[in-house]
Design a protein around this motif. Structure first.
Motif, PDB file in Angstrom:
ATOM      1  N   VAL A  53       0.843  -1.202   0.000  1.00 12.99           N
ATOM      2  CA  VAL A  53       0.000   0.000   0.000  1.00 12.99           C
ATOM      3  C   VAL A  53       0.875   1.249   0.000  1.00 12.99           C
ATOM      4  O   VAL A  53       0.600   2.220  -0.711  1.00 12.99           O
ATOM      5  CB  VAL A  53      -0.979  -0.010   1.199  1.00 12.99           C
ATOM      6  N   ASN A  54       1.961   1.220   0.768  1.00  8.90           N
ATOM      7  CA  ASN A  54       2.881   2.350   0.803  1.00  8.90           C
ATOM      8  C   ASN A  54       3.515   2.579  -0.570  1.00  8.90           C
ATOM      9  O   ASN A  54       3.668   3.722  -1.002  1.00  8.90           O
ATOM     10  CB  ASN A  54       3.960   2.113   1.861  1.00  8.90           C
ATOM     11  N   LEU A  55       3.884   1.498  -1.259  1.00 11.07           N
ATOM     12  CA  LEU A  55       4.423   1.645  -2.620  1.00 11.07           C
ATOM     13  C   LEU A  55       3.414   2.308  -3.545  1.00 11.07           C
ATOM     14  O   LEU A  55       3.766   3.186  -4.333  1.00 11.07           O
ATOM     15  CB  LEU A  55       4.800   0.278  -3.189  1.00 11.07           C
ATOM     16  N   VAL A  56       2.169   1.894  -3.449  1.00  7.94           N
ATOM     17  CA  VAL A  56       1.134   2.451  -4.323  1.00  7.94           C
ATOM     18  C   VAL A  56       0.871   3.912  -3.982  1.00  7.94           C
ATOM     19  O   VAL A  56       0.773   4.761  -4.871  1.00  7.94           O
ATOM     20  CB  VAL A  56      -0.167   1.619  -4.222  1.00  7.94           C
ATOM     21  N   VAL A  57       0.773   4.218  -2.700  1.00  9.45           N
ATOM     22  CA  VAL A  57       0.479   5.595  -2.282  1.00  9.45           C
ATOM     23  C   VAL A  57       1.592   6.547  -2.729  1.00  9.45           C
ATOM     24  O   VAL A  57       1.319   7.685  -3.127  1.00  9.45           O
ATOM     25  CB  VAL A  57       0.278   5.652  -0.744  1.00  9.45           C
ATOM     26  N   LYS A  61       0.914   7.610  -9.874  1.00  9.18           N
ATOM     27  CA  LYS A  61      -0.343   7.340 -10.573  1.00  9.18           C
ATOM     28  C   LYS A  61      -1.420   8.341 -10.147  1.00  9.18           C
ATOM     29  O   LYS A  61      -1.270   9.057  -9.177  1.00  9.18           O
ATOM     30  CB  LYS A  61      -0.809   5.919 -10.267  1.00  9.18           C
ATOM     31  N   GLU A  62      -2.526   8.328 -10.881  1.00  5.75           N
ATOM     32  CA  GLU A  62      -3.665   9.169 -10.523  1.00  5.75           C
ATOM     33  C   GLU A  62      -4.330   8.625  -9.265  1.00  5.75           C
ATOM     34  O   GLU A  62      -4.198   7.449  -8.926  1.00  5.75           O
ATOM     35  CB  GLU A  62      -4.687   9.176 -11.658  1.00  5.75           C
ATOM     36  N   PHE A  63      -5.085   9.482  -8.579  1.00  6.36           N
ATOM     37  CA  PHE A  63      -5.717   9.103  -7.320  1.00  6.36           C
ATOM     38  C   PHE A  63      -6.642   7.907  -7.472  1.00  6.36           C
ATOM     39  O   PHE A  63      -6.620   6.989  -6.656  1.00  6.36           O
ATOM     40  CB  PHE A  63      -6.491  10.297  -6.730  1.00  6.36           C
ATOM     41  N   PHE A  64      -7.457   7.886  -8.516  1.00  6.48           N
ATOM     42  CA  PHE A  64      -8.413   6.790  -8.700  1.00  6.48           C
ATOM     43  C   PHE A  64      -7.686   5.465  -8.923  1.00  6.48           C
ATOM     44  O   PHE A  64      -8.106   4.429  -8.402  1.00  6.48           O
ATOM     45  CB  PHE A  64      -9.368   7.084  -9.862  1.00  6.48           C
ATOM     46  N   SER A  65      -6.608   5.494  -9.670  1.00  4.02           N
ATOM     47  CA  SER A  65      -5.819   4.276  -9.892  1.00  4.02           C
ATOM     48  C   SER A  65      -5.219   3.780  -8.581  1.00  4.02           C
ATOM     49  O   SER A  65      -5.239   2.577  -8.293  1.00  4.02           O
ATOM     50  CB  SER A  65      -4.694   4.539 -10.887  1.00  4.02           C
ATOM     51  N   LYS A  66      -4.689   4.702  -7.792  1.00  2.00           N
ATOM     52  CA  LYS A  66      -4.130   4.335  -6.478  1.00  2.00           C
ATOM     53  C   LYS A  66      -5.206   3.713  -5.594  1.00  2.00           C
ATOM     54  O   LYS A  66      -4.970   2.699  -4.928  1.00  2.00           O
ATOM     55  CB  LYS A  66      -3.554   5.564  -5.770  1.00  2.00           C
TER      56      LYS A  66
END
Length: 96
Positions: A53-57, A61-66
């Motif tokens: 989750v930390n990698l994704v945040v 990327k755009e907020f919706f993708s995250k």
């Protein structure tokens, strides 16, 4: 504005608090019977999820993708946890 370090601290504090609550429950609640192996598995699952989750945040990327990727990661965590707890899929790793 929340810094990246503050986001990471919060993301990794959640699993630590959950494991602390489980440890206290194991000490004081009758019928709560986690072995040390259960705590190790829970820590790997929770902190592994927090890591992804930390990698994704922190990605670009755009907020919706995250949001969608994080929902998928959390859904995978819940399915694995449920399988280990009660065996919803009937795998050899299923709980009682």
């Amino acid at each position: 504005m929340i810094t990246t370090k503050q986001k990471s601290t919060f993301i990794f504090a959640v699993p630590a608090l959950l494991l602390s609550a489980a440890f206290l429950g194991n000490l004081f609640v009758e019928g709560w019977d986690w072995s040390p192996f259960d705590f190790i598995i829970a820590a790997v699952l929770l902190f592994g999820t927090a890591f992804f989750v930390n990698l994704v945040v922190n990605s670009k990327k755009e907020f919706f993708s995250k949001l969608m990727i994080c929902v998928g990661i959390l859904a995978a965590l819940m399915l694995i946890w449920a399988e280990l707890a009660v065996g919803i899929f009937g795998s050899p790793f299923a709980g009682s």
